[in-house]
Design a protein around this motif. Structure first.
Motif, short mmCIF file in Angstrom:
data_model
loop_
_atom_site.label_atom_id
_atom_site.label_comp_id
_atom_site.label_asym_id
_atom_site.label_seq_id
_atom_site.Cartn_x
_atom_site.Cartn_y
_atom_site.Cartn_z
N LEU A 223 -10.42 -14.64 -1.08
CA LEU A 223 -10.01 -13.36 -0.50
C LEU A 223 -8.75 -13.55 0.33
CD1 LEU A 223 -10.86 -10.36 -0.07
CD2 LEU A 223 -12.04 -11.12 2.00
N MET A 224 -7.72 -12.77 0.02
CA MET A 224 -6.48 -12.89 0.81
C MET A 224 -6.11 -11.59 1.52
SD MET A 224 -3.68 -12.96 -2.28
CE MET A 224 -2.28 -12.79 -1.22
N SER A 225 -6.65 -10.47 1.07
CA SER A 225 -6.31 -9.23 1.75
C SER A 225 -7.35 -8.14 1.47
CB SER A 225 -4.92 -8.76 1.30
OG SER A 225 -4.56 -7.60 2.01
N VAL A 226 -7.56 -7.33 2.48
CA VAL A 226 -8.49 -6.20 2.36
C VAL A 226 -7.75 -4.95 2.81
CG1 VAL A 226 -10.67 -5.17 3.14
CG2 VAL A 226 -10.48 -7.66 2.89
N LEU A 227 -7.69 -3.96 1.93
CA LEU A 227 -7.09 -2.69 2.32
C LEU A 227 -8.24 -1.72 2.59
CD1 LEU A 227 -4.01 -1.01 1.25
CD2 LEU A 227 -6.06 0.28 0.73
N SER A 228 -8.20 -1.10 3.76
CA SER A 228 -9.31 -0.22 4.15
C SER A 228 -8.87 1.21 4.27
CB SER A 228 -9.87 -0.67 5.51
OG SER A 228 -10.40 -1.96 5.41
N HIS A 229 -9.79 2.10 3.92
CA HIS A 229 -9.57 3.53 4.16
C HIS A 229 -10.52 3.95 5.28
CE1 HIS A 229 -10.29 7.89 3.57
NE2 HIS A 229 -8.98 7.89 3.36
N ILE A 230 -9.94 4.40 6.38
CA ILE A 230 -10.74 4.86 7.51
C ILE A 230 -10.74 6.38 7.44
CG2 ILE A 230 -11.09 4.60 10.01
CD1 ILE A 230 -10.39 1.87 8.90
N GLY A 231 -11.90 6.96 7.23
CA GLY A 231 -11.98 8.42 7.11
C GLY A 231 -13.17 8.79 6.27
N THR A 232 -13.50 10.09 6.27
CA THR A 232 -14.76 10.49 5.65
C THR A 232 -14.62 11.09 4.27
OG1 THR A 232 -14.53 12.56 6.86
CG2 THR A 232 -15.99 10.89 7.81
N ASN A 233 -13.44 11.56 3.88
CA ASN A 233 -13.31 12.12 2.52
C ASN A 233 -11.90 11.89 1.99
OD1 ASN A 233 -11.59 14.24 3.48
ND2 ASN A 233 -13.43 15.29 4.23
N THR A 234 -11.60 12.56 0.86
CA THR A 234 -10.32 12.31 0.20
C THR A 234 -9.16 13.03 0.89
OG1 THR A 234 -10.80 14.15 -1.27
CG2 THR A 234 -11.29 11.97 -2.09
N ASP A 235 -9.47 14.02 1.72
CA ASP A 235 -8.41 14.83 2.33
C ASP A 235 -7.87 14.26 3.64
OD1 ASP A 235 -8.61 16.67 0.33
OD2 ASP A 235 -10.16 17.82 1.35
N CYS A 236 -8.61 13.36 4.21
CA CYS A 236 -8.13 12.85 5.50
C CYS A 236 -8.42 11.37 5.59
CB CYS A 236 -8.79 13.60 6.65
SG CYS A 236 -10.54 13.25 6.77
N HIS A 238 -6.95 7.27 7.09
CA HIS A 238 -5.86 6.40 7.47
C HIS A 238 -6.09 5.05 6.81
CE1 HIS A 238 -2.76 4.66 9.96
NE2 HIS A 238 -3.60 3.77 10.43
N TYR A 239 -5.01 4.43 6.38
CA TYR A 239 -5.15 3.12 5.74
C TYR A 239 -4.72 2.01 6.68
CZ TYR A 239 -5.82 5.26 1.13
OH TYR A 239 -6.32 5.96 0.07
N THR A 240 -5.47 0.94 6.66
CA THR A 240 -5.04 -0.27 7.37
C THR A 240 -5.23 -1.44 6.40
OG1 THR A 240 -7.23 -0.83 8.21
CG2 THR A 240 -5.88 0.63 9.59
N SER A 241 -4.63 -2.55 6.77
CA SER A 241 -4.69 -3.70 5.89
C SER A 241 -4.90 -4.97 6.71
CB SER A 241 -3.36 -3.75 5.12
OG SER A 241 -3.36 -4.86 4.30
N ASP A 242 -5.73 -5.85 6.20
CA ASP A 242 -5.93 -7.16 6.83
C ASP A 242 -5.50 -8.22 5.83
OD1 ASP A 242 -7.52 -6.50 9.40
OD2 ASP A 242 -8.56 -5.38 7.82
N CYS A 243 -4.69 -9.14 6.28
CA CYS A 243 -4.13 -10.13 5.35
C CYS A 243 -4.26 -11.54 5.89
CB CYS A 243 -2.64 -9.86 5.13
SG CYS A 243 -2.31 -8.22 4.51
N ALA A 244 -4.60 -12.45 4.99
CA ALA A 244 -4.67 -13.87 5.36
C ALA A 244 -3.26 -14.43 5.48
CB ALA A 244 -5.45 -14.64 4.31
N GLU A 245 -3.07 -15.22 6.52
CA GLU A 245 -1.81 -15.93 6.71
C GLU A 245 -2.07 -17.40 6.43
OE1 GLU A 245 1.48 -14.70 8.34
OE2 GLU A 245 0.58 -13.31 6.92
#
Ligand SMILES: [Zn+2]
Length: 282
Positions: A223-236, A238-245
């Motif tokens: 695993l080198m990266s995880v992209l997350s969607h923070i929110g309850t549905n498709t209309d709203c 926020h995306y964040t990303s965690d990456c291995a260095e």
């Protein structure tokens, strides 16, 4: 922002500040890179498109008649897998579900049998494997917040038999319907699909074309990266990303905010929000 503007030139959907899907955006980026790669290759044959060298892989779909056993195959090039989530499951479980054999109704031209089995496997493996989790349902526009156990390592199996000489004798395997993976959803599977299947980089190869012999076995991916969607549905949301260095460090990227994190924290905190996973081959 410049990158986003470039993508918006290709696809108006990404213009402005409207809510968009990260998976669709990435697909558009990769399509753009591939297009530019072809142009660059015409000027300089030594240029290697990173999408081709790092991300592309081949899947093979095999349909066999349940009555007489005759097989037909179809190959497909892709840059990611869209996985259904397995209740209380792991990433590996979702992968196994994707490659599960399923039954389809299909009239065999050899014997007239009505039922065939359909199975799918990796024919080639990518350097970086992108997994897209089907958290969003395109029909209800709802999102599954179910946790998925994120594994730091995956064992990816490659097909073991060499069938190069037996291809192209029978009709093409029907393509699985968009969003279905290789098999229909089992009752325990959380339904959901992205509307972006159409934008995936897939390309069907003709059956019977010359192919390299594939060595069987399995490869380990980290695993080198995880992209997350923070929110309850498709209309709203926020995306964040965690990456291995390098050196086992992890960074959490949230818009312009970059902060250190750990792999343990990512596995713990992103189980219910992880939307895309990036694994690199060891
Ligand atoms: Zn048959």
């Amino acid at each position: 922002m410049e990158l986003k503007d470039c993508i918006a030139l290709r696809n108006q959907e990404f213009k402005g500040n409207s809510q968009n899907d990260a998976h669709e955006f990435l697909s558009e980026c990769l399509l753009g890179l591939k297009d530019i790669g072809h142009t660059l290759q015409m000027g300089d044959v030594s240029y290697q498109c990173p999408v081709d060298t790092l991300l592309s892989f081949q899947l093979q779909h095999i349909r066999s008649c349940r009555s007489c056993g005759v097989e037909s195959r179809r190959e497909e090039i892709s840059t990611y897998l869209s996985l259904q989530m397995v209740a209380q499951g792991t990433v590996q479980n979702s992968l196994e579900l994707y490659f599960n054999e399923s039954e389809v109704e299909y009239r065999c031209e050899q014997c007239g049998g009505q039922v065939s089995s359909l199975r799918c496997s990796f024919y080639t493996l990518p350097q970086v494997l992108i997994l897209h989790l089907k958290r969003f349902c395109p029909f209800t526009l709802t999102k599954s917040m179910a946790p998925l156990q994120l594994e730091t390592e995956l064992q990816i199996k490659q097909r073991t038999e060499d069938i190069a000489g037996r291809c192209g004798e029978s009709p093409q395997v029907p393509a699985p319907s968009a969003g279905s993976g290789c098999c229909p959803a089992a009752p325990s599977v959380l339904e959901g699909a992205s509307s972006s299947e159409a934008s995936s980089i897939t390309q069907e190869l003709e059956a019977g074309t010359e192919r390299e012999k594939v060595e069987g076995g399995s490869s380990t991916y980290s695993l080198m990266s995880v992209l997350s969607h923070i929110g309850t549905n498709t209309d709203c949301g926020h995306y964040t990303s965690d990456c291995a260095e390098e050196g086992g460090l992890w960074l959490s990227l949230n818009d312009e905010e970059v902060s250190p994190t750990t792999q343990e924290a990512v596995l713990r905190e992103r189980a219910s929000t992880a939307y895309m996973l990036f694994y690199t081959r060891k």
